[in-house]
Motif scaffolding. Structure first.
Motif: not given
Ligand SMILES: C[S@@+](CC[C@H](N)C(=O)[O-])C[C@H]1O[C@@H](n2cnc3c(N)ncnc32)[C@H](O)[C@@H]1O
Length: 292
Positions: A31-43, A58-69
């Motif tokens: 969860a941290e790596v994926l959100l960090g990736h999207l927000l361009e922030k380290s953990r 950011h919420l819309t692409p994050f939902r997509e990442l969650i679905k794929k994970r």
């Protein structure tokens, strides 16, 4: 994910719970790596911005990442990044995701006493992590890197360009030593090192693999016949022809393959010495063999 005002901390907590319900290993890390990736922030930066609101863009692409994970797409294919030997590499579904244990191949080569100039051949370069990290560390060395997969070679070239060593590595495509034969017009193309992390999983072990690996990583990077030794057997038999006197073959092998690999090396008179090196877990996972 319900519609509401989300802060980083809430989003992480919700995602960790959702990953847990769906049997995703390492839910917090993912969860941290994926959100960090999207927000361009380290953990670490995420922790420092726990209260920060996360907006729809950011919420819309994050939902997509969650679905794929949840569908078991590996995190590295979602972020297109993997660290190896402290360098950042691009990865996607064309290549195996480099594993930390493979760093032992590179470290062993770098720790071996050699001359300033070495010619090194990497077979099955995949994302190019081995060839590229050696080129970065040893800018004088001449490196040839091959793969049977043209699409993997495109990723390897991209990584070599990113790390400014593309001119130092010659990339060739083909089955094991076939591309070397093609450039070996005088019959004297030989290397001080041949390194390979080959496919070594048994075809029969497919069902037991995690879906992250089985359903996403390239088959040609994973499987090697019914006993998992189809590529290793050929490497051990054919490598001496392409090594300089005193040259070395170094391979990663599967956790249960050490005894069979010893038998294969004993049967090849060209090797004067060999050793099997243990990984941090005490398993013999690296073979280092020299010819006379
Ligand atoms: C286990 S992956 C290793 C990739 C990369 N070197 C690493 O360590 O992350 C094995 C690689 O060997 C390549 N390969 C498989 N069979 C091959 C063959 N017969 N000749 C050349 N390359 C091969 C695959 O395409 C894949 O990129």
């Amino acid at each position: 994910m319900p519609d509401k005002m989300w802060r980083v901390v809430d989003l992480l907590d919700w995602t960790v719970g959702y990953f847990q319900q769906n049997g995703i290993p390492n839910p917090r890390l993912d969860a941290e790596v994926l959100l960090g990736h999207l927000l361009e922030k380290s953990r670490l930066q995420l922790y420092l911005h726990f209260e920060m609101p996360v907006f729809q863009e950011h919420l819309t692409p994050f939902r997509e990442l969650i679905k794929k994970r949840i569908a078991h797409t590996p995190v590295s294919y979602l972020t297109n990044h993997k660290e190896f030997m402290s360098l950042d590499f691009y990865v996607d579904e064309r290549v195996l995701i480099p594993r930390p244990e493979t760093e032992q191949l590179v470290e062993t080569i770098l720790m071996t006493e050699t001359g300033d100039f070495q010619r090194l051949l990497e077979l099955g370069t995949g994302s190019g992590v081995i060839a590229t990290s050696l080129a970065v560390q040893q800018p004088e060395w001449e490196i040839v890197a091959t793969d049977i997969s043209e699409s993997a070679l495109a990723v390897a070239r991209k990584n070599a360009e990113t790390h400014a060593c593309a001119a130092q590595i010659e990339f060739l495509s083909g089955d094991l030593f076939e591309p070397i034969e093609a450039i070996n017009t005088n019959g004297d193309t030989r290397f001080d090192w041949i390194v390979c992390n080959p496919p070594y999983i048994k075809n029969t072990e497919r069902a037991a693999l995690s879906p992250d690996v089985r359903d996403y990583e390239p088959e040609v990077a994973l499987f090697a016949g019914d006993d998992g030794l189809a590529v290793i057997r050929r490497l051990i038999a054919e490598a001496p022809k392409y090594l300089t006197p005193g040259g070395k073959l170094i391979l990663e092998i599967g956790a249960a393959q050490a005894d069979t690999v010893r038998t294969l090396l004993d049967a090849e008179s060209a090797y004067c010495t060999y050793e099997l090196l243990e990984d941090y877990a005490g398993k013999e996972r690296v073979v280092l063999a020299s010819i006379s």
